[in-house]
Scaffold this motif. Structure first.
Motif, PDB file in Angstrom:
ATOM      1  N   LYS A  88      43.755   9.438  75.292  1.00 26.68           N
ATOM      2  CA  LYS A  88      45.163   9.148  75.572  1.00 26.68           C
ATOM      3  C   LYS A  88      45.728   8.296  74.449  1.00 26.68           C
ATOM      4  O   LYS A  88      45.274   7.183  74.224  1.00 26.68           O
ATOM      5  N   ARG A  92      49.733   9.871  76.416  1.00 23.22           N
ATOM      6  CA  ARG A  92      49.393  11.186  76.959  1.00 23.22           C
ATOM      7  C   ARG A  92      48.121  11.693  76.287  1.00 23.22           C
ATOM      8  O   ARG A  92      47.729  11.236  75.215  1.00 23.22           O
ATOM      9  N   SER A 103      45.842  13.558  74.064  1.00 22.16           N
ATOM     10  CA  SER A 103      45.985  14.247  72.787  1.00 22.16           C
ATOM     11  C   SER A 103      44.669  14.910  72.385  1.00 22.16           C
ATOM     12  O   SER A 103      43.596  14.466  72.776  1.00 22.16           O
ATOM     13  N   LEU A 121      53.449  20.726  72.011  1.00 21.31           N
ATOM     14  CA  LEU A 121      53.598  19.983  73.257  1.00 21.31           C
ATOM     15  C   LEU A 121      53.465  20.920  74.451  1.00 21.31           C
ATOM     16  O   LEU A 121      53.827  22.100  74.356  1.00 21.31           O
ATOM     17  N   THR A 134      55.132  17.598  78.938  1.00 21.66           N
ATOM     18  CA  THR A 134      55.222  16.520  77.953  1.00 21.66           C
ATOM     19  C   THR A 134      56.569  16.550  77.250  1.00 21.66           C
ATOM     20  O   THR A 134      57.187  15.500  77.008  1.00 21.66           O
ATOM     21  N   ASP A 145      52.142  24.419  80.810  1.00 18.16           N
ATOM     22  CA  ASP A 145      51.052  23.510  81.156  1.00 18.16           C
ATOM     23  C   ASP A 145      49.803  24.307  81.513  1.00 18.16           C
ATOM     24  O   ASP A 145      49.875  25.351  82.165  1.00 18.16           O
ATOM     25  N   ASP A 158      47.826  17.318  76.595  1.00 20.89           N
ATOM     26  CA  ASP A 158      49.278  17.211  76.720  1.00 20.89           C
ATOM     27  C   ASP A 158      49.972  17.545  75.411  1.00 20.89           C
ATOM     28  O   ASP A 158      51.103  18.018  75.406  1.00 20.89           O
ATOM     29  N   TYR A 159      49.283  17.266  74.315  1.00 19.40           N
ATOM     30  CA  TYR A 159      49.798  17.695  73.017  1.00 19.40           C
ATOM     31  C   TYR A 159      48.633  17.911  72.060  1.00 19.40           C
ATOM     32  O   TYR A 159      47.628  17.228  72.114  1.00 19.40           O
TER      33      TYR A 159
END
Length: 247
Positions: free
Chosen positions: A104, A116, A118, A150, A154, A185, A195-196
């Motif tokens: 995160k 978030r 990564s 993304l 997000t 998602d 999340d990205y």
């Protein structure tokens, strides 16, 4: 006839309230347990099966030898040198992508900053999994080192909308990245959920461990997709032979 049978059944239930209540509750609990078990089995059975070619996608594993030649530990870590070597040496491989374990990290848009999940990965990851692109193109989304993909949620958290292609975000309050893709998602039963997603080329500029090709740092994940009809046992044998020659 149906109404008569229904009346008789209801009268019997009313006359034997306690036993009827116990039977109904027991039946309800049994049905609920069966449905819960069915949902759990379905969830586990479909783990990482969202891509149409998921049967050919594998995570490489590392065995740690123990006493008497037995394997003491098996984990999914691999070295930075492992992926490029097998990609060059194994004709059975269709795609290969190195990825970090993920964590995160802070991602921001102006005043909006959130921690978030990564991940960094090589571009072939987009060929292994069927990410559903809402905006952007899978063939070019990770081609620029300072790009980022993304997830829809997000993008909405940061901008209030998913239509954010070519806008900029700031990673760890240090690096500006261009949004080159927005995807749906991922399902919860995905082992490489994020999340990205950022390019491995960018990872190499901020982490020396990712840049150095070595056989001692097992801090990374190597994913491969085999060609249709490839023999998995033969691939494993070839990998063992390659490692014996190098290590």
């Amino acid at each position: 006839m149906f109404k008569l049978n229904l009346k008789i059944a209801l009268r019997n239930l009313w006359r034997n309230k306690v036993s009827s209540f116990i039977n109904v509750i027991g039946l309800a609990i049994g049905l609920a347990a069966c449905l819960t078990l069915l949902l759990y089995v379905t969830y586990e059975w479909n783990f990482d099966k969202h891509a149409k070619n998921s049967a050919y996608v594998y995570t490489t594993m590392t065995n740690i030898p123990g006493d008497n030649g037995k394997i003491s530990v098996t984990f999914e870590g691999s070295t930075t040198a492992f992926g490029p070597v097998i990609k060059q040496s194994l004709p059975e491989l269709k795609y290969m992508a190195r990825m970090d374990y993920g964590s995160k990290n802070l991602i921001a848009n102006g005043q909006n900053a959130f921690k978030r999940q990564s991940k960094f990965a090589e571009p072939d990851i987009l060929k292994m999994y069927d990410y559903e692109f809402i905006y952007g193109n899978a063939s070019t989304a990770l081609s620029n080192p300072h790009s980022v993909i993304l997830t829809e949620s997000t993008a909405k958290v940061l901008f209030g909308t998913a239509d954010v292609l070519n806008k900029s975000v700031r990673f760890k309050d240090q690096f500006d990245l261009n949004i080159t893709g927005v995807i749906k998602d991922q399902a919860d039963n995905s082992s490489n959920k994020f999340d990205y997603l950022m390019p491995w080329a960018f990872y190499e500029t901020i982490d020396q461990g990712a840049k150095d090709l070595n056989w001692s740092n097992f801090s990374f994940v190597t994913l491969v997709m085999l060609k249709n009809g490839a023999n998995l046992d033969l691939v494993n044998q070839k990998i063992n032979q390659i490692e014996k020659k190098i290590i």
